[in-house]
Scaffold this motif. Sequence first.
Motif, PDB file in Angstrom:
ATOM      1  N   GLY A 190       0.848  -1.207   0.000  1.00 26.16           N
ATOM      2  CA  GLY A 190       0.000   0.000   0.000  1.00 26.16           C
ATOM      3  C   GLY A 190       0.873   1.241   0.000  1.00 26.16           C
ATOM      4  N   ALA A 191       1.995   1.178  -0.750  1.00 26.40           N
ATOM      5  CA  ALA A 191       3.066   2.176  -0.596  1.00 26.40           C
ATOM      6  C   ALA A 191       2.645   3.590  -0.972  1.00 26.40           C
ATOM      7  N   ASN A 192       1.669   3.736  -1.853  1.00 20.76           N
ATOM      8  CA  ASN A 192       1.249   5.089  -2.224  1.00 20.76           C
ATOM      9  C   ASN A 192       0.193   5.669  -1.290  1.00 20.76           C
ATOM     10  N   GLY A 193      -0.257   4.870  -0.321  1.00 24.76           N
ATOM     11  CA  GLY A 193      -1.227   5.386   0.641  1.00 24.76           C
ATOM     12  C   GLY A 193      -0.530   6.204   1.722  1.00 24.76           C
ATOM     13  N   GLY A 194      -1.320   6.691   2.683  1.00 23.73           N
ATOM     14  CA  GLY A 194      -0.773   7.522   3.749  1.00 23.73           C
ATOM     15  C   GLY A 194       0.206   6.758   4.629  1.00 23.73           C
ATOM     16  N   ASP A 201       4.734  -4.600  -8.398  1.00 20.64           N
ATOM     17  CA  ASP A 201       3.306  -4.491  -8.699  1.00 20.64           C
ATOM     18  C   ASP A 201       2.513  -5.241  -7.623  1.00 20.64           C
ATOM     19  N   ARG A 202       1.541  -4.563  -7.027  1.00 16.07           N
ATOM     20  CA  ARG A 202       0.792  -5.203  -5.932  1.00 16.07           C
ATOM     21  C   ARG A 202       0.023  -6.450  -6.389  1.00 16.07           C
ATOM     22  N   GLN A 203      -0.201  -6.571  -7.708  1.00 13.50           N
ATOM     23  CA  GLN A 203      -0.898  -7.755  -8.205  1.00 13.50           C
ATOM     24  C   GLN A 203      -0.112  -9.031  -7.915  1.00 13.50           C
ATOM     25  N   SER A 240       5.489  -1.899  -2.634  1.00 15.25           N
ATOM     26  CA  SER A 240       4.467  -2.582  -3.438  1.00 15.25           C
ATOM     27  C   SER A 240       3.309  -1.621  -3.680  1.00 15.25           C
ATOM     28  N   THR A 241       2.933  -1.448  -4.938  1.00 15.80           N
ATOM     29  CA  THR A 241       1.863  -0.498  -5.260  1.00 15.80           C
ATOM     30  C   THR A 241       1.063  -0.962  -6.469  1.00 15.80           C
ATOM     31  N   GLY A 242      -0.180  -0.501  -6.522  1.00 13.69           N
ATOM     32  CA  GLY A 242      -1.003  -0.723  -7.710  1.00 13.69           C
ATOM     33  C   GLY A 242      -0.898   0.445  -8.668  1.00 13.69           C
ATOM     34  N   ARG A 243      -0.066   1.430  -8.292  1.00  9.97           N
ATOM     35  CA  ARG A 243       0.083   2.626  -9.135  1.00  9.97           C
ATOM     36  C   ARG A 243       1.544   2.796  -9.557  1.00  9.97           C
ATOM     37  N   PRO A 244       1.989   1.971 -10.533  1.00  7.27           N
ATOM     38  CA  PRO A 244       3.389   2.056 -10.955  1.00  7.27           C
ATOM     39  C   PRO A 244       3.743   3.421 -11.529  1.00  7.27           C
ATOM     40  N   LEU A 280      -6.154  -2.957   6.394  1.00  2.03           N
ATOM     41  CA  LEU A 280      -7.039  -3.901   5.710  1.00  2.03           C
ATOM     42  C   LEU A 280      -7.535  -3.360   4.373  1.00  2.03           C
ATOM     43  N   ALA A 281      -6.669  -2.608   3.659  1.00  6.89           N
ATOM     44  CA  ALA A 281      -7.121  -1.970   2.415  1.00  6.89           C
ATOM     45  C   ALA A 281      -7.609  -3.000   1.395  1.00  6.89           C
ATOM     46  N   GLN A 282      -7.023  -4.199   1.384  1.00  4.13           N
ATOM     47  CA  GLN A 282      -7.552  -5.244   0.488  1.00  4.13           C
ATOM     48  C   GLN A 282      -8.690  -6.007   1.163  1.00  4.13           C
ATOM     49  N   ASP A 303      -1.696  -1.215  16.532  1.00  6.60           N
ATOM     50  CA  ASP A 303      -2.925  -0.430  16.690  1.00  6.60           C
ATOM     51  C   ASP A 303      -2.565   0.984  17.139  1.00  6.60           C
ATOM     52  N   SER A 304      -3.080   1.956  16.431  1.00  6.91           N
ATOM     53  CA  SER A 304      -2.783   3.344  16.795  1.00  6.91           C
ATOM     54  C   SER A 304      -3.865   3.955  17.676  1.00  6.91           C
ATOM     55  N   VAL A 305      -5.064   3.350  17.671  1.00  2.00           N
ATOM     56  CA  VAL A 305      -6.235   4.008  18.283  1.00  2.00           C
ATOM     57  C   VAL A 305      -6.136   4.058  19.808  1.00  2.00           C
ATOM     58  N   SER A 317      -0.185  -2.591   5.151  1.00  3.26           N
ATOM     59  CA  SER A 317      -1.423  -1.869   5.474  1.00  3.26           C
ATOM     60  C   SER A 317      -2.580  -2.398   4.621  1.00  3.26           C
ATOM     61  N   VAL A 318      -2.415  -3.608   4.066  1.00  4.36           N
ATOM     62  CA  VAL A 318      -3.357  -4.108   3.061  1.00  4.36           C
ATOM     63  C   VAL A 318      -4.168  -5.321   3.538  1.00  4.36           C
ATOM     64  N   GLY A 319      -3.558  -6.215   4.341  1.00  9.28           N
ATOM     65  CA  GLY A 319      -4.280  -7.381   4.849  1.00  9.28           C
ATOM     66  C   GLY A 319      -4.590  -8.407   3.779  1.00  9.28           C
TER      67      GLY A 319
HETATM   68  N1  NAP Z   1      -4.018  -0.164  12.849  1.00 10.71           N
HETATM   69  C1  NAP Z   1      -4.187   1.129  12.910  1.00 10.71           C
HETATM   70  O1  NAP Z   1      -4.202   1.741  13.967  1.00 10.71           O
HETATM   71  C2  NAP Z   1      -4.357   1.890  11.636  1.00 10.71           C
HETATM   72  C3  NAP Z   1      -4.043   3.254  11.567  1.00 10.71           C
HETATM   73  C4  NAP Z   1      -4.121   3.898  10.337  1.00 10.71           C
HETATM   74  C5  NAP Z   1      -4.555   3.191   9.222  1.00 10.71           C
HETATM   75  N2  NAP Z   1      -4.902   1.893   9.352  1.00 10.71           N
HETATM   76  C6  NAP Z   1      -5.328   1.116   8.195  1.00 10.71           C
HETATM   77  O2  NAP Z   1      -4.242   1.051   7.287  1.00 10.71           O
HETATM   78  C7  NAP Z   1      -4.751   1.021   5.967  1.00 10.71           C
HETATM   79  C8  NAP Z   1      -4.118   2.153   5.156  1.00 10.71           C
HETATM   80  O3  NAP Z   1      -4.537   3.389   5.694  1.00 10.71           O
HETATM   81  P1  NAP Z   1      -4.186   4.732   4.907  1.00 10.71           P
HETATM   82  O4  NAP Z   1      -4.693   5.845   5.721  1.00 10.71           O
HETATM   83  O5  NAP Z   1      -2.774   4.679   4.470  1.00 10.71           O
HETATM   84  O6  NAP Z   1      -5.136   4.557   3.633  1.00 10.71           O
HETATM   85  P2  NAP Z   1      -4.915   5.077   2.140  1.00 10.71           P
HETATM   86  O7  NAP Z   1      -4.179   6.359   2.132  1.00 10.71           O
HETATM   87  O8  NAP Z   1      -6.243   4.974   1.473  1.00 10.71           O
HETATM   88  O9  NAP Z   1      -3.935   3.978   1.518  1.00 10.71           O
HETATM   89  C9  NAP Z   1      -4.291   2.645   1.306  1.00 10.71           C
HETATM   90  C10 NAP Z   1      -3.429   2.104   0.183  1.00 10.71           C
HETATM   91  O10 NAP Z   1      -3.651   0.699   0.086  1.00 10.71           O
HETATM   92  C11 NAP Z   1      -3.537   0.283  -1.256  1.00 10.71           C
HETATM   93  N3  NAP Z   1      -4.772  -0.414  -1.640  1.00 10.71           N
HETATM   94  C12 NAP Z   1      -6.027   0.104  -1.703  1.00 10.71           C
HETATM   95  N4  NAP Z   1      -6.901  -0.834  -2.074  1.00 10.71           N
HETATM   96  C13 NAP Z   1      -6.194  -1.980  -2.258  1.00 10.71           C
HETATM   97  C14 NAP Z   1      -6.530  -3.303  -2.645  1.00 10.71           C
HETATM   98  N5  NAP Z   1      -7.779  -3.659  -2.940  1.00 10.71           N
HETATM   99  N6  NAP Z   1      -5.541  -4.206  -2.717  1.00 10.71           N
HETATM  100  C15 NAP Z   1      -4.265  -3.875  -2.412  1.00 10.71           C
HETATM  101  N7  NAP Z   1      -3.874  -2.636  -2.040  1.00 10.71           N
HETATM  102  C16 NAP Z   1      -4.832  -1.705  -1.950  1.00 10.71           C
HETATM  103  C17 NAP Z   1      -3.314   1.536  -2.094  1.00 10.71           C
HETATM  104  O11 NAP Z   1      -1.923   1.698  -2.270  1.00 10.71           O
HETATM  105  P3  NAP Z   1      -1.241   1.614  -3.725  1.00 10.71           P
HETATM  106  O12 NAP Z   1      -1.959   2.609  -4.577  1.00 10.71           O
HETATM  107  O13 NAP Z   1       0.190   1.949  -3.471  1.00 10.71           O
HETATM  108  O14 NAP Z   1      -1.446   0.204  -4.208  1.00 10.71           O
HETATM  109  C18 NAP Z   1      -3.817   2.647  -1.203  1.00 10.71           C
HETATM  110  O15 NAP Z   1      -3.191   3.866  -1.476  1.00 10.71           O
HETATM  111  C19 NAP Z   1      -6.271   1.118   6.071  1.00 10.71           C
HETATM  112  O16 NAP Z   1      -6.819  -0.178   6.031  1.00 10.71           O
HETATM  113  C20 NAP Z   1      -6.469   1.727   7.437  1.00 10.71           C
HETATM  114  O17 NAP Z   1      -7.724   1.401   7.973  1.00 10.71           O
HETATM  115  C21 NAP Z   1      -4.804   1.244  10.535  1.00 10.71           C
END
Ligand code: NAP
Length: 328
Positions: free
Chosen positions: A155-159, A198-200, A178-182, A244-246, A268-270, A220-222
């Motif tokens: 999920g490298a391009n995510g936050g 490639d995340r695929q 690993s990313t879906g956005r090369p 759990l993005a996946q 867990d951050s919460v 961050s994908v699960g």
């Molecule tokens: N445990 C905790 O305390 C905690 C705290 C913060 C976040 N989280 C979790 O961490 C995850 C990421 O959070 P975030 O804020 O970084 O979200 P985000 O900015 O939306 O990033 C998620 C990234 O996951 C990848 N992705 C999305 N859908 C996918 C799929 N179907 N299969 C594979 N990869 C996929 C994408 O990356 P690419 O475009 O690079 O593929 C996307 O940019 C979320 O599930 C969030 O709930 C958990």
Amino acid sequence: MFKAIYIDKQDQQYQCSVQQLDEQVLSAGDVTVRVDYSTLNYKDGLAISGSSPVVRSFPMIPGIDFAGVVEQSDHPDFAPGDRVFANGWGLGEKHWGGLTQKTRVAGDFLLKAPASLDNHTLMVVGTAGYTAMLCVMALQKQGVTPDQGPVLVTGANGGVGSFAVAFLAKLGYQVVASTGRPEEADRLKALGASEIIDRQTLAAPGKPLGREQWAAAIDSVGSHTLANVCAGIRYGGVVAACGLAQGMDFPATVAPFILRGVTLAGVDSVMCPNHVRLKAWQQIAQLLDDNMLSGIGHDIGLGDVIETAQALLAGKVKGRVVVDVNRD
Ligand SMILES: NC(=O)c1ccc[n+]([C@@H]2O[C@H](COP(=O)([O-])OP(=O)(O)OC[C@H]3O[C@@H](n4cnc5c(N)ncnc54)[C@H](OP(=O)(O)O)[C@@H]3O)[C@@H](O)[C@H]2O)c1
């Protein structure tokens, strides 16, 4: 009066809009904060769209984090004028959150802002960057050092992913992203990734054990991705799992754990205790640089939040979205 993103559910109709609210409606708490910035996280996207039951009580102001200035306090640790911020603790889920110009919360949820990080910077990092640091700390706690080999970030391009790449690289680790956005490969390389995959290649059901490729991983994908990551970790390696993005499922076998001594570390951050948060933010303050901040964060106004939340859930947002709550 102040403006906020407001979620309500009446007669099974889920509604989210920008509303003008009266200060009298603020929830119970001992500190009132004038919010400067909040952010959009994946969980906020789920809350705003109503696509997953993130919101536990209605009405709700979403936003799992915010940074601002104390306006009024009955809490011994905080006084008017203090710069403060909060991440998690059920904000935007059980307690009114940060996508608002004003909030009232339990002072125990707040941390004083480090002097070196202004309120905007705190929110560029936000919950995603803080969670990425908790993941880095989980690897460090298990003794993962840069000389042991490459570390995979999914999920490298995510936050979370963007900050995980940047923090690991700054600490001297060799990072595989690993990313879906090369098409964003240059951005990830600028943050410090040395290889993009490639995340695929990780997304479909795989074998219980694969080629031993990575010394450690931050996931961050699960789902199948996490299972395949565990199957590809070298003997004795560590995976920090936070997302759990996946999907929320974990269709794996115990093979990596019992045959290769792989450790799966949950993050867990919460509800993370304050002494761990403080350690994470100290390390963030040491590692942050302008390259990370400009490469990861971009700003929107409160009026852009609902539309941007949809784009975030559709995987079309890269890096971190900072919400200037005082901008329309
Ligand atoms: N445990 C905790 O305390 C905690 C705290 C913060 C976040 N989280 C979790 O961490 C995850 C990421 O959070 P975030 O804020 O970084 O979200 P985000 O900015 O939306 O990033 C998620 C990234 O996951 C990848 N992705 C999305 N859908 C996918 C799929 N179907 N299969 C594979 N990869 C996929 C994408 O990356 P690419 O475009 O690079 O593929 C996307 O940019 C979320 O599930 C969030 O709930 C958990």
